[in-house]
Design a protein around this motif. Structure first.
Motif, short mmCIF file in Angstrom:
data_model
loop_
_atom_site.label_atom_id
_atom_site.label_comp_id
_atom_site.label_asym_id
_atom_site.label_seq_id
_atom_site.Cartn_x
_atom_site.Cartn_y
_atom_site.Cartn_z
N LYS A 56 16.75 -28.32 3.11
CA LYS A 56 15.52 -27.72 2.62
C LYS A 56 15.17 -26.56 3.53
N SER A 57 15.58 -25.38 3.13
CA SER A 57 15.39 -24.19 3.97
C SER A 57 14.88 -23.03 3.13
N PRO A 58 13.65 -22.55 3.36
CA PRO A 58 13.16 -21.37 2.64
C PRO A 58 14.06 -20.16 2.84
N VAL A 59 14.67 -20.05 4.01
CA VAL A 59 15.58 -18.93 4.28
C VAL A 59 16.79 -19.00 3.36
N VAL A 60 17.40 -20.18 3.27
CA VAL A 60 18.56 -20.33 2.39
C VAL A 60 18.16 -20.11 0.94
N ASP A 61 16.99 -20.59 0.55
CA ASP A 61 16.51 -20.35 -0.82
C ASP A 61 16.46 -18.85 -1.13
N SER A 105 32.96 -15.74 -8.35
CA SER A 105 31.68 -15.04 -8.36
C SER A 105 30.57 -16.07 -8.32
N PRO A 106 30.22 -16.58 -7.15
CA PRO A 106 29.22 -17.65 -7.06
C PRO A 106 27.87 -17.19 -7.60
N GLY A 107 27.17 -18.16 -8.19
CA GLY A 107 25.88 -17.83 -8.78
C GLY A 107 24.96 -19.04 -8.81
N ASN A 108 24.49 -19.40 -10.00
CA ASN A 108 23.44 -20.41 -10.10
C ASN A 108 23.84 -21.78 -9.61
N GLU A 109 25.16 -22.06 -9.51
CA GLU A 109 25.55 -23.36 -8.95
C GLU A 109 25.13 -23.49 -7.50
N LEU A 110 24.85 -22.35 -6.83
CA LEU A 110 24.38 -22.39 -5.45
C LEU A 110 23.00 -23.04 -5.36
N ARG A 111 22.20 -22.90 -6.40
CA ARG A 111 20.89 -23.56 -6.39
C ARG A 111 21.06 -25.07 -6.38
N ASP A 112 21.99 -25.56 -7.17
CA ASP A 112 22.22 -27.00 -7.23
C ASP A 112 22.79 -27.52 -5.91
N ARG A 113 23.43 -26.65 -5.17
CA ARG A 113 24.09 -27.07 -3.93
C ARG A 113 23.22 -26.90 -2.69
N PHE A 114 22.36 -25.88 -2.66
CA PHE A 114 21.66 -25.55 -1.42
C PHE A 114 20.14 -25.46 -1.53
N SER A 115 19.58 -25.44 -2.71
CA SER A 115 18.15 -25.17 -2.81
C SER A 115 17.31 -26.35 -2.36
N SER A 116 16.11 -26.04 -1.92
CA SER A 116 15.16 -27.08 -1.50
C SER A 116 14.83 -28.01 -2.66
N GLU A 117 14.71 -27.44 -3.86
CA GLU A 117 14.40 -28.27 -5.02
C GLU A 117 15.52 -29.27 -5.29
N ALA A 118 16.77 -28.82 -5.19
CA ALA A 118 17.90 -29.71 -5.47
C ALA A 118 18.00 -30.84 -4.45
N ALA A 119 17.49 -30.60 -3.23
CA ALA A 119 17.55 -31.64 -2.19
C ALA A 119 16.80 -32.89 -2.62
N GLY A 120 15.82 -32.74 -3.49
CA GLY A 120 15.05 -33.89 -3.96
C GLY A 120 15.42 -34.34 -5.35
N THR A 121 16.53 -33.82 -5.90
CA THR A 121 16.97 -34.17 -7.24
C THR A 121 18.18 -35.08 -7.18
N PRO A 122 18.03 -36.37 -7.47
CA PRO A 122 19.18 -37.29 -7.43
C PRO A 122 20.33 -36.78 -8.31
N GLY A 123 21.53 -36.86 -7.77
CA GLY A 123 22.69 -36.42 -8.50
C GLY A 123 23.05 -34.96 -8.30
N SER A 124 22.23 -34.19 -7.57
CA SER A 124 22.54 -32.78 -7.33
C SER A 124 23.66 -32.65 -6.31
N ASP A 125 24.15 -31.43 -6.16
CA ASP A 125 25.19 -31.14 -5.17
C ASP A 125 24.63 -31.01 -3.76
#
Length: 633
Positions: free
Chosen positions: A549-554, A523-543
């Motif tokens: 960085k895609s508003p659509v994917v967000d 049941s995928p959930g909040n780990e998707l933010r760490d993997r695909f979100s625009s914010e995570a793209a700029g967070t060292p150590g994220s998935d």
């Protein structure tokens, strides 16, 4: 043949995702039948013994043990294992901080959480440290009541203040950013009483009560003398079933079952953690590890290399029955394994280049020549799951998916609204040559043509990148893949580095292409933010290794997080999967629907297998020895 998971940065985080509660939350207004047969939402003050994302909980409040556990399993003896990953030493007992390498076994054997998942339900969790949990009528907070008998290893009671302290440490910059990403919507943690803790949320997110319930809890006294981020070999003050007995940072560690373990009689613990001791031995490489197992130095091994499984598990001990080998089926989602393209680098920013690189992988040849036909090709971020876009009847978006995708049509390629992505094949009548010709056409459209012995752009620059490798099991696959790329005129520099530097470069996004396996979730959930979100793209150590960085994917990730029912989750998951696969951010690899395990005949396991499990975690928590006198728990 899996790709090495990321350690040490994501060690705690990945274990947390695999071994803690399975993700999800009860839909708004959905009747969740409890032992008394009532709905949680019909009486918000009712404290529940567990949560079920869909329908009823399997186990009622008075259940005695999980069906896949043997409550009569004998206790005693020592289980000896090898390092479960490529770490050959360790320098700390804190698995949550960024710096250094933690000892194996810490998460599973020492740390506990408020809730624990059921391995035969896709999204259910039951009280461990917590005896009950109450959700507010507006779903903007959840309150846990801690069991009065819950104790840390030093004898102190587990209190609400310890839960808050643990949360604060996990949210600090010293810890893995995955925890902060998962808890983005947590507004505050309130100590409402000595054994009562309330998590307040910024917005409704049906997954959050289970997420916060699965966070590890430890005592404030662990850091009484040393700050959290500077902990090294200070033994963790935790509530789990084992204690550290002794260790040698370069050779291994031994855990001893706590004779005063507080939770031994809980239904969620009955028949589990049956060994008196668990020992880990560290080996310098995979070959040495396998030979040591065959020589009898440790008790069980999980094999990820198909060639080894087919060719190397033989010899005197196998012939006389001392060592056994078995494939255990599972229902785990396959997750995603593949070659990640870092779009922070200009060479990977054109989608046609990424498509061309995917066309150069000859899975059929690899499966035939290297893997002994053991694998299936990944065709989704949710393969082996109903959330895969390819699971639809004709491969096209369902009406529910279209309702989510249509408002985003202007920002999406038109192909998203057609059939799902089919991975290239070299099975007849197709061939690798056909695929490479198609790849060359795509590269030409992207401005890369073959000139003077190399693929060049209009400026005369060559298409060149580095493939970062840690020297693990994927090395021969990478070499084969690179040869195919060279046929296109692409220059690939294979860089093999030691494990510590490899991890550091991943954390800093300092790579071009790398091999990674992303864990699965039913049941995928909040780990998707760490993997695909625009914010995570700029967070060292994220998935978010892709730099996506895609508003659509967000927006699509948010749709998954806010799904009210299982069907809404499936629909949102398929829409997200469809967009991700049409983005061509990774060269998909392969998966297996079984665990390959070899073990001593003196080990035993329950007749009833769990559905969703990791082999290592199952051996640790459910197996027992048959050759020793049982000891009192």
């Amino acid at each position: 043949m899996p790709i090495q998971a990321r350690w040490p940065l994501q060690a705690a985080w990945q274990c947390f995702r695999r071994d803690a509660v399975l993700r999800g939350w009860v839909a708004s207004g959905l009747a969740m039948a409890l032992a008394a047969g009532v709905s949680l939402f019909s009486n918000p003050a009712l404290a529940a013994h567990g949560f079920a994302l869909h329908g009823d909980l399997k186990y009622q409040a008075d259940f005695r043990h999980f069906d896949y556990a043997n409550p009569n399993a004998p206790a005693g003896g020592t289980l000896t294992l090898a390092n479960p990953d490529r770490r050959t030493s360790f320098d700390k007992f804190n698995p949550f901080t960024l710096k250094g390498t933690s000892a194996p076994g810490l998460n599973a054997l020492m740390f506990e959480s408020l809730l624990i998942s059921s391995a035969d339900e896709s999204a259910s969790a039951y009280g461990l440290l917590a005896e009950d949990v109450t959700v507010a009528p507006d779903e903007l907070s959840v309150t846990f009541t801690i069991r009065p008998q819950a104790r840390f290893s030093n004898g102190d009671p587990v209190l609400a203040s310890d839960v808050k302290y643990s949360y604060d440490m996990l949210m600090s910059k010293a810890s893995s950013p995955g925890y902060r990403s998962m808890c983005t919507d947590v507004k505050a943690v309130i100590v409402a009483g000595e054994r009562t803790v309330r998590f307040e949320f910024k917005q409704r997110n049906r997954e959050l009560p289970l997420i916060v319930g699965s966070l590890p809890v430890f005592s404030k006294k662990w850091t009484a003398k040393v700050p959290f981020e500077k902990l090294t070999f200070e033994p963790p003050v935790t509530s789990g079933p084992y204690l550290i007995e002794r260790y040698d940072a370069g050779r291994g560690i031994i855990f001893q079952r706590d004779p005063k373990y507080w939770g031994k009689d809980l239904a969620v613990r009955r028949g589990t953690f049956n060994f008196a001791r668990v020992a880990y031995r560290l080996y310098k490489d995979e070959t040495a590890k396998l030979e040591a197992f065959k020589a009898g130095e440790f008790d069980a091994i999980v094999e990820y290399k198909a060639k080894n499984w087919a060719k190397s598990y033989q010899g005197t001990r196998f012939r006389n029955g001392e060592l056994l080998k078995t494939e255990f089926p599972h229902r785990n989602g396959a997750g995603m394994q593949g070659f990640v393209m870092n779009m922070r680098k200009p060479v990977f920013q054109d989608v046609r280049v990424r498509q061309a690189l995917i066309l150069a992988l000859d899975f059929e040849w690899l499966n035939r020549q290297l893997f002994y036909g053991a694998y299936r090709r990944l065709d989704s971020w949710f393969s082996n799951s109903e959330l895969a876009a390819s699971a639809t009847f004709d491969g096209r978006p369902s009406p529910g998916e279209l309702a989510l995708l249509e408002p985003l049509r202007a920002e999406l390629p038109p192909e998203v609204f057609g059939p799902d992505v089919v991975q290239p094949s070299t099975a007849a009548p197709r061939s690798l040559r056909d695929n490479l010709r198609q790849a060359r056409r795509l590269l030409a459209q992207a401005g890369w043509t073959y000139t003077d012995g190399a693929l060049r752009n209009a400026k005369g620059e060559t298409l060149v990148f580095e493939f970062l490798d840690d020297g693990g099991a994927m090395s021969r696959v990478i070499t084969t893949y690179v040869r195919n790329l060279e046929k296109l005129g692409i220059q690939v520099n294979q860089r093999t580095t030691d494990f510590a530097l490899y991890q550091k470069r991943l954390e800093d996004f300092d790579f071009d292409m790398v091999s990674i396996r992303f864990p699965d979730s039913q049941s995928p959930g909040n780990e998707l933010r760490d993997r695909f979100s625009s914010e995570a793209a700029g967070t060292p150590g994220s998935d978010n290794l892709f730099g996506l960085k895609s508003p659509v994917v967000d927006k699509l990730v948010d749709n998954v997080l806010h799904a009210h029912t299982r069907q809404e989750l499936v629909t949102a998951g398929r829409a997200l999967d469809r967009v991700l696969m049409h983005g061509y951010y990774i060269v998909p690899n392969w998966y297996s629907a079984s665990h390959r395990v070899s073990y001593r005949k003196t080990l035993a396991y329950p007749e009833r297998l769990p559905y969703y499990y990791t082999a290592e975690g199952w051996i640790l928590s459910q197996w027992w020895r048959t050759d020793l006198q049982p000891q009192a728990r």
